[in-house]
Motif scaffolding. Structure first.
Motif, mmCIF file in Angstrom:
data_model
loop_
_atom_site.group_PDB
_atom_site.id
_atom_site.type_symbol
_atom_site.label_atom_id
_atom_site.label_comp_id
_atom_site.label_asym_id
_atom_site.label_seq_id
_atom_site.Cartn_x
_atom_site.Cartn_y
_atom_site.Cartn_z
ATOM 1 N N SER A 1 0.870 -1.326 -0.069
ATOM 2 C CA SER A 1 0.157 0.077 0.555
ATOM 3 C C SER A 1 0.722 1.417 0.046
ATOM 4 N N LYS B 1 3.309 3.127 -4.768
ATOM 5 C CA LYS B 1 2.885 2.984 -6.464
ATOM 6 C C LYS B 1 2.868 2.279 -7.129
ATOM 7 N N PRO B 2 1.169 2.738 -8.419
ATOM 8 C CA PRO B 2 1.315 1.058 -8.592
ATOM 9 C C PRO B 2 2.075 0.276 -9.333
ATOM 10 N N GLN C 1 3.884 -1.590 -7.643
ATOM 11 C CA GLN C 1 3.107 -2.489 -6.289
ATOM 12 C C GLN C 1 3.154 -4.107 -7.092
ATOM 13 N N ARG C 2 3.113 -3.735 -8.611
ATOM 14 C CA ARG C 2 2.894 -4.833 -9.671
ATOM 15 C C ARG C 2 4.427 -5.460 -9.407
ATOM 16 N N LYS D 1 -5.059 -6.651 -2.146
ATOM 17 C CA LYS D 1 -4.806 -6.034 -2.832
ATOM 18 C C LYS D 1 -3.789 -5.043 -2.947
ATOM 19 N N ARG D 2 -3.958 -4.735 -4.581
ATOM 20 C CA ARG D 2 -3.297 -3.327 -5.785
ATOM 21 C C ARG D 2 -3.749 -2.909 -5.837
ATOM 22 N N ALA D 3 -3.268 -1.514 -6.056
ATOM 23 C CA ALA D 3 -3.586 -0.469 -6.923
ATOM 24 C C ALA D 3 -3.486 -0.601 -8.214
ATOM 25 N N LYS D 4 -5.456 -0.418 -9.413
ATOM 26 C CA LYS D 4 -5.323 -0.287 -10.318
ATOM 27 C C LYS D 4 -4.494 0.578 -11.152
ATOM 28 N N MET D 5 -4.039 -0.583 -12.657
ATOM 29 C CA MET D 5 -3.240 0.973 -13.013
ATOM 30 C C MET D 5 -3.732 1.452 -14.061
ATOM 31 N N LYS D 6 -3.395 3.213 -14.529
ATOM 32 C CA LYS D 6 -3.808 3.461 -15.209
ATOM 33 C C LYS D 6 -3.532 3.713 -16.537
#
Length: 253
Positions: free
Chosen positions: A124, A127-128, A131-132, A160-165
């Protein structure tokens, strides 16, 4: 002419002005003092005895490991076939860099106590894209730990990972932008050479950074491309175009 010392022989002069000799073999932590002078019978006998001693090279990082810790688990993973044979060299380098940062922060902790909440807190805070990459690197490492019974529950489950734009990627340069870049970076600069290599060879960035003079033969640039693990290695040869030769030759001046 002074005779050269036997291989792996090192020397120094002690406080009494007497020369001292010792054997130091790469990969061995222990240094062995040798009696007499180099090439004398007692010296060579002691050297041969020291060379034939039973020993095994120390694993990378073993000197700072304690059994059961993240440090020890990473040393084991780096020596596994899953890391050394199933990952491409570039992937090994990238993942090791990520795992070493994790090791610096948590290397002394017990691997068996690693839990999902701790991993989620680390993920968390990134950055996305980071994270990946972190989860990918940890995936292989933790699979190794689970297979050897170092941990019982997979701490990556439920992370949980943030979605990449979706950005659409980098825009393709126009002819005008290429001209502008060339005016800003004349022949002889590394920036200009980088452009000409990318533009005129068509190779990927991961291949261009490995290019060197050893790949130029008879006016042609030839090298084996770096392919993903499991795919057929490719190779390509192309005649060096005038702009590329000019950028290369200017850099030698």
């Amino acid at each position: 002419m002074k005779r050269k010392n036997p291989k792996y022989t090192h020397s120094f002069v002690d406080n009494d002005g007497k020369p001292r000799f010792y054997l130091r073999v790469p990969g061995r932590k222990k240094q062995v003092a040798l009696p007499g002078l180099p090439w004398s019978p007692e010296f060579m006998e002691a050297r041969e005895r020291a060379l034939n001693e039973q020993w095994s090279p120390q694993p990378i990082g073993a000197s700072r490991t304690v059994p059961g810790t993240v440090n020890a688990a990473l040393v084991s993973y780096y020596q596994s076939t899953a890391f050394t044979e199933q990952l491409a060299k570039s992937t090994q380098q990238n993942r090791r860099a990520i795992l070493e940062r994790f090791r610096n922060d948590h290397g002394d902790k017990r691997i068996a106590l690693m839990h999902a909440q701790a991993i989620q807190n680390i993920v968390s805070g990134k950055k996305p894209a980071a994270q990946r990459n972190f989860v990918k690197s940890m995936r292989g490492f933790l699979d190794h730990c689970i297979a050897l019974g170092m941990i019982r529950v997979d701490p990556l489950i439920g992370i949980k990972r943030a979605k990449m734009k979706k950005t659409g990627g980098f825009p393709t340069w126009t002819e005008e932008e290429i001209v502008q870049y060339r005016e800003r970076h004349p022949s002889g600069t590394k920036a200009r050479l980088a452009l000409e290599l990318l533009l005129q060879t068509g190779h990927a960035r991961s291949d261009v950074v490995r290019m060197g003079r050893q790949h130029v033969k008879s006016g042609k640039l030839s090298m084996r491309r770096q392919m993903p693990r499991g795919e057929q290695d490719g190779s390509g040869a192309s005649t060096m175009m005038r702009g590329l030769r000019r950028a290369r030759d200017a850099g030698r001046a």
